[in-house]
Design a protein around this motif. Structure first.
Motif, PDB file in Angstrom:
ATOM      1  N   UNK A  50      20.800  30.799 -25.758  1.00  0.00           N
ATOM      2  CA  UNK A  50      21.835  30.250 -24.901  1.00  0.00           C
ATOM      3  C   UNK A  50      23.189  30.880 -25.097  1.00  0.00           C
ATOM      4  N   UNK A  51      24.073  30.525 -24.186  1.00  0.00           N
ATOM      5  CA  UNK A  51      25.441  31.011 -24.168  1.00  0.00           C
ATOM      6  C   UNK A  51      26.079  30.669 -22.848  1.00  0.00           C
ATOM      7  N   UNK A  52      27.212  31.287 -22.570  1.00  0.00           N
ATOM      8  CA  UNK A  52      27.923  31.005 -21.340  1.00  0.00           C
ATOM      9  C   UNK A  52      27.304  31.675 -20.134  1.00  0.00           C
ATOM     10  N   UNK A  57      21.084  38.975 -16.716  1.00  0.00           N
ATOM     11  CA  UNK A  57      19.994  38.028 -16.945  1.00  0.00           C
ATOM     12  C   UNK A  57      20.042  37.221 -18.227  1.00  0.00           C
ATOM     13  N   UNK A  58      20.937  37.549 -19.159  1.00  0.00           N
ATOM     14  CA  UNK A  58      21.133  36.617 -20.258  1.00  0.00           C
ATOM     15  C   UNK A  58      21.879  35.399 -19.671  1.00  0.00           C
ATOM     16  N   UNK A  59      21.399  34.202 -19.900  1.00  0.00           N
ATOM     17  CA  UNK A  59      20.353  33.859 -20.850  1.00  0.00           C
ATOM     18  C   UNK A  59      19.134  33.272 -20.119  1.00  0.00           C
ATOM     19  N   UNK A  60      19.366  32.681 -18.975  1.00  0.00           N
ATOM     20  CA  UNK A  60      18.289  32.000 -18.263  1.00  0.00           C
ATOM     21  C   UNK A  60      17.206  32.951 -17.794  1.00  0.00           C
ATOM     22  N   UNK A  70      13.242  28.334 -23.754  1.00  0.00           N
ATOM     23  CA  UNK A  70      14.280  27.627 -23.015  1.00  0.00           C
ATOM     24  C   UNK A  70      15.612  28.309 -23.205  1.00  0.00           C
ATOM     25  N   UNK A  71      16.532  28.027 -22.294  1.00  0.00           N
ATOM     26  CA  UNK A  71      17.887  28.567 -22.392  1.00  0.00           C
ATOM     27  C   UNK A  71      18.889  27.476 -22.045  1.00  0.00           C
ATOM     28  N   UNK A  72      19.852  27.271 -22.926  1.00  0.00           N
ATOM     29  CA  UNK A  72      20.968  26.370 -22.655  1.00  0.00           C
ATOM     30  C   UNK A  72      22.100  27.200 -22.062  1.00  0.00           C
ATOM     31  N   UNK A  73      22.628  26.760 -20.937  1.00  0.00           N
ATOM     32  CA  UNK A  73      23.582  27.569 -20.180  1.00  0.00           C
ATOM     33  C   UNK A  73      24.905  26.828 -20.063  1.00  0.00           C
ATOM     34  N   UNK A  74      25.972  27.438 -20.576  1.00  0.00           N
ATOM     35  CA  UNK A  74      27.291  26.837 -20.502  1.00  0.00           C
ATOM     36  C   UNK A  74      28.044  27.264 -19.263  1.00  0.00           C
ATOM     37  N   UNK A 101      18.992  30.359 -30.917  1.00  0.00           N
ATOM     38  CA  UNK A 101      19.527  31.716 -31.048  1.00  0.00           C
ATOM     39  C   UNK A 101      20.641  31.941 -30.033  1.00  0.00           C
ATOM     40  N   UNK A 102      21.680  32.668 -30.431  1.00  0.00           N
ATOM     41  CA  UNK A 102      22.875  32.824 -29.617  1.00  0.00           C
ATOM     42  C   UNK A 102      23.704  33.970 -30.157  1.00  0.00           C
TER      43      UNK A 102
END
Length: 577
Positions: A50-52, A57-60, A70-74, A101-102
Motif C-alpha cells: 500500500x501507499x498513496x 500501477x502501484x499499488x492496486x 491486497x492493497x491499501x490505497x491512500x 509492505x510499503x
C-alpha cells in the motif's frame, strides 16, 4: 497536467472505484482498498501492500495471484490510514498472518505500524517491511532512511512469491528483507507532476536541464545536470548504481540481476526502449547477466517526466521468486494454470462503526460545543491557507500538506458535529474527530493530528467541565505522544518545534492560575514565534530531509499550520467564553 477530474478531493476515491470496476477478474473493492477477487487460500500468508494514490500501477494494479493479496490505497501522495490498512488486511487474511509492505516514508511507517498493532489486537499475526531502495535519498551508512521507489516491485514480488509457496510469515518476511537488502534504484526527471486541481507542477526543471535523484511524490531532485541524450541518461543511471553494490556482492562481473527501467508518467515506452538498449549494453559490458527485465510504467508519479533504474542483485532463491508467475491487472508473468474461481462470499466485514456515544455530563456536553467551534475554526483557517501550506511544503517536500490538512480538518469537523448531535461529551467529540482526521487525511500529518486530538480528548473526558490545567495536561500529553510516534524532537524542523513550546507555555500560564483564553493566547504567541524560527533550521526528518538546504529560509509546513491553528482556536475560545 492532470486534466480529467471532478472534485479534486474525491479524485483518489473515484479512481479506485473505477479501477475496481474495470478489473473484476482480479480484484474486488473493500473499505480502504482492494483485495484479490478470490479469497486467500487457507494457510497462506497474505501480502498486503500500500501507499498513496498517484503511482499506478502501484499499488492496486499489483494485486493478484503471484503478487499482492491486497492493497491499501491512500489519498493522492498520502499514506492510507491505519484503519484502511487494517480493513484491507482483515479482508485478505487467510489464517497464516499478514505481511504489510510499503515504501519507506514517515506517514506509511506510522500508519502501517499502527495497523499491525491493531491487527495483533484482533488476533491477526502481522509483520511490517518498508522498502528503502532510493540511493539518492540517503548515504549508504544511513540506508534505513532511504525512500522506497520503483524497487517496491521486485521486493513485493519476492515476498509474494514466497507466500505462494506456502512459507511461514517469518520466512516471507526474511525473503522481503533479503530482496530489499539487494535492491538499489536511482532516478532522473525532466519536469515535475501536477496534482488534480492544481494549476502548477510541484517542481520545475529549467529548460535543457534534468533533475537528478528525484522522489516519486513530486520531491525535487538532489541536483541538476544538463539534459542528456538517451545514451548519456542510461550511462548515468547504470554507472551510479554500479558504484554501490550490496555488501555481499564484491563486483558486478558474473552477477545476475533483475532490471527494472521505470517510466514515471510522461516518458513513453518508445523512449524507454531507446534508453534500455544502452542500459542492457552497459550492464553486459560490466559482466552483469540480466534476468527477466521489465521496461515500462510500474511506479509512476502522475505526469512526471522521468525515469528510474532498479537493480536487484539475485541469488538462486531470489531468482526463482523473480521468475515465478504472476497475474495481476498491471503485471503478468508466466502461466498460473486454471484461474481460481471468484469468491462470492465476502471476507469478514470490518467492525461496524459504533454510532452510539457514551454517557456524558451536562458540563461536558456544553464543552463539546466549544470543541466543535474550535474544530470549525481549524477547518476554516486551513481552508484559508491551503495554497500557502502546499507552496511551503513543495520547497523541499511533495507539496501536499495543504491538501492533506484540508481533508483531515474537514473530516474532523464533520465527525465532531455528528457526535455532538448525538449528545457526546467533549472527550468523545475529540476522539471521533481524531479518528476521522487520521482516516481521511492519511500521511504523517494525519497520524499526528489524530494523535493530538485523541490525547486531548482522553485528558478532557466526558464527565467534567474542562478546567484550564486539564486542557494543558492534554496538550502536554499530545506533545509527548507525537514525539513518541514520529520520533522527532525539537530542532528537527517538524511540527514538534511548535508543539513543545506551545505546550510548555500553556502549562506555565495555567499553573499561574491564568484563565484558559489568556493562557492559550500566550501559548499561541509562543507557537507563532517558534514556527517562524523553523525557517533557520535544516530538516532531519521526513521527505524534506534529502533536500535540507533548499528549505533554509522557509518555515516547516507542519509547524506553520500548527501555529495558524493555535491562533484560530484562540479566536473560538474567545467567542465561546
Amino acid at each position: 497536467m492532470t486534466r480529467l477530474f471532478n472534485d479534486p478531493a474525491a479524485f483518489a476515491d473515484e479512481a479506485l472505484e473505477g479501477f475496481a470496476a474495470a478489473h473484476r477478474r482480479w480484484v474486488r473493492p473493500v473499505t480502504g482498498g482492494v483485495v484479490r477477487a478470490a479469497a486467500t487460500p487457507a494457510g497462506q500468508v497474505a501480502v498486503v501492500i500500500g501507499g498513496g494514490s498517484g503511482h499506478y500501477p502501484a499499488f492496486s494494479g499489483l494485486v493478484g495471484r503471484g503478487l499482492a493479496h491486497g492493497a491499501a490505497v491512500g489519498n493522492v501522495f498520502a499514506s492510507p490510514s491505519a484503519q484502511q490498512i487494517r480493513s484491507v488486511a482483515r479482508a485478505a487474511h487467510g489464517g497464516a498472518g499478514v505481511l504489510l509492505m510499503y515504501g519507506n516514508y514517515a506517514g506509511d511507517v506510522l500508519h502501517f505500524g499502527q495497523a499491525a498493532e491493531r491487527l495483533a489486537a484482533d488476533g491477526v499475526e502481522a509483520r511490517t517491511y518498508a522498502v528503502a531502495d532510493d540511493i539518492s535519498s540517503a548515504a549508504p551508512d544511513e540506508s534505513a532512511e532511504r525512500r522506497g521507489i520503483a524497487g517496491d516491485l521486485p521486493v513485493f514480488k519476492a515476498a509474494a512469491a514466497a507466500a505462494e509457496q506456502g512459507r511461514s510469515l517469518d520466512e516471507v518476511l526474511r525473503v522481503a528483507e533479503r530482496a530489499g537488502a539487494r535492491t538499489r534504484s536511482f532516478g532522473i526527471a525532466f519536469s515535475g507532476c501536477t496534482l488534480p486541481g492544481s494549476d502548477h507542477p510541484l517542481f520545475t526543471v529549467p529548460e535543457a536541464r534534468m533533475a537528478v535523484g528525484l522522489g516519486i511524490h513530486g520531491e525535487p531532485g538532489i541536483g541538476e545536470e544538463a539534459l542528456p541524450t538517451a545514451d548519456d541518461a542510461a550511462r548515468l543511471l547504470v554507472e551510479t548504481l554500479l558504484k554501490e553494490l550490496p555488501e555481499d556482492v564484491a563486483a558486478p562481473d558474473g552477477q545476475r540481476a533483475a532490471v527494472v527501467l521505470n517510466g514515471l508518467g510522461s516518458v513513453k515506452y518508445e523512449e524507454l526502449f531507446v534508453v534500455y538498449r544502452k542500459v542492457a549494453e552497459l550492464l553486459g559490458e560490466a559482466g552483469v547477466e540480466i534476468v527477466d527485465p521489465e521496461v515500462g510504467e510500474l511506479v509512476t508519479s502522475f505526469d512526471m517526466a522521468g525515469v528510474s533504474l532498479t537493480l536487484t542483485w539475485l541469488d538462486e532463491g531470489l531468482e526463482a521468486l523473480w521468475r515465478a508467475p504472476a497475474d495481476t491487472p498491471a503485471y503478468r508473468k508466466g502461466a498460473l494454470g486454471t484461474p481460481e474461481p471468484e469468491d462470492d462470499e465476502r471476507a469478514p466485514a470490518e467492525d461496524a462503526r459504533d454510532t452510539a456515544v457514551p454517557p456524558a455530563s451536562d458540563a461536558s456536553r456544553e464543552a463539546a460545543g466549544t470543541v466543535l467551534a474550535a474544530l470549525d475554526a481549524v477547518a476554516g483557517i486551513v481552508e484559508a491557507h491551503v495554497e500557502e501550506l502546499g507552496r511551503i511544503d513543495a520547497v523541499a517536500g511533495d507539496g501536499d500538506h495543504g491538501i492533506g490538512m484540508r481533508r483531515g480538518s474537514t473530516a474532523a469537523r464533520s465527525a465532531a458535529a455528528e457526535a455532538r448531535e448525538r449528545g457526546a461529551g467533549a472527550g468523545t467529540v475529540l476522539h471521533r474527530a481524531a479518528d476521522a482526521w487520521a482516516d481521511r487525511a492519511g500521511g504523517t500529518s494525519g497520524a499526528l493530528w489524530g494523535t493530538i486530538l485523541r490525547s486531548l480528548g482522553t485528558a478532557l473526558g466526558d464527565r467534567d467541565a474542562p478546567a484550564a490545567p486539564r486542557v494543558a495536561e492534554g496538550v502536554t500529553e499530545a506533545s509527548a505522544a507525537v514525539r513518541r510516534l514520529g520520533g522527532a524532537e525539537v530542532g528537527d524542523k517538524t511540527m514538534v518545534d511548535v508543539l513543545v513550546p506551545f505546550a510548555d507555555a500553556l502549562t506555565a500560564a495555567t499553573a499561574e492560575g491564568v484563565p484558559l483564553t489568556e493562557a492559550w493566547d500566550r501559548a499561541a504567541d509562543a507557537a507563532t514565534d517558534a514556527a517562524a524560527a523553523t525557517a533557520r533550521l535544516l530538516p532531519r526528518k521526513g521527505r524534506a530531509r534529502p533536500h535540507a538546504e533548499k528549505s533554509l529560509g522557509t518555515p516547516d509546513a507542519g509547524a506553520h499550520s500548527l501555529a495558524l491553528i493555535t491562533r484560530a482556536v484562540h479566536g473560538a475560545l474567545l467567542n465561546h467564553h
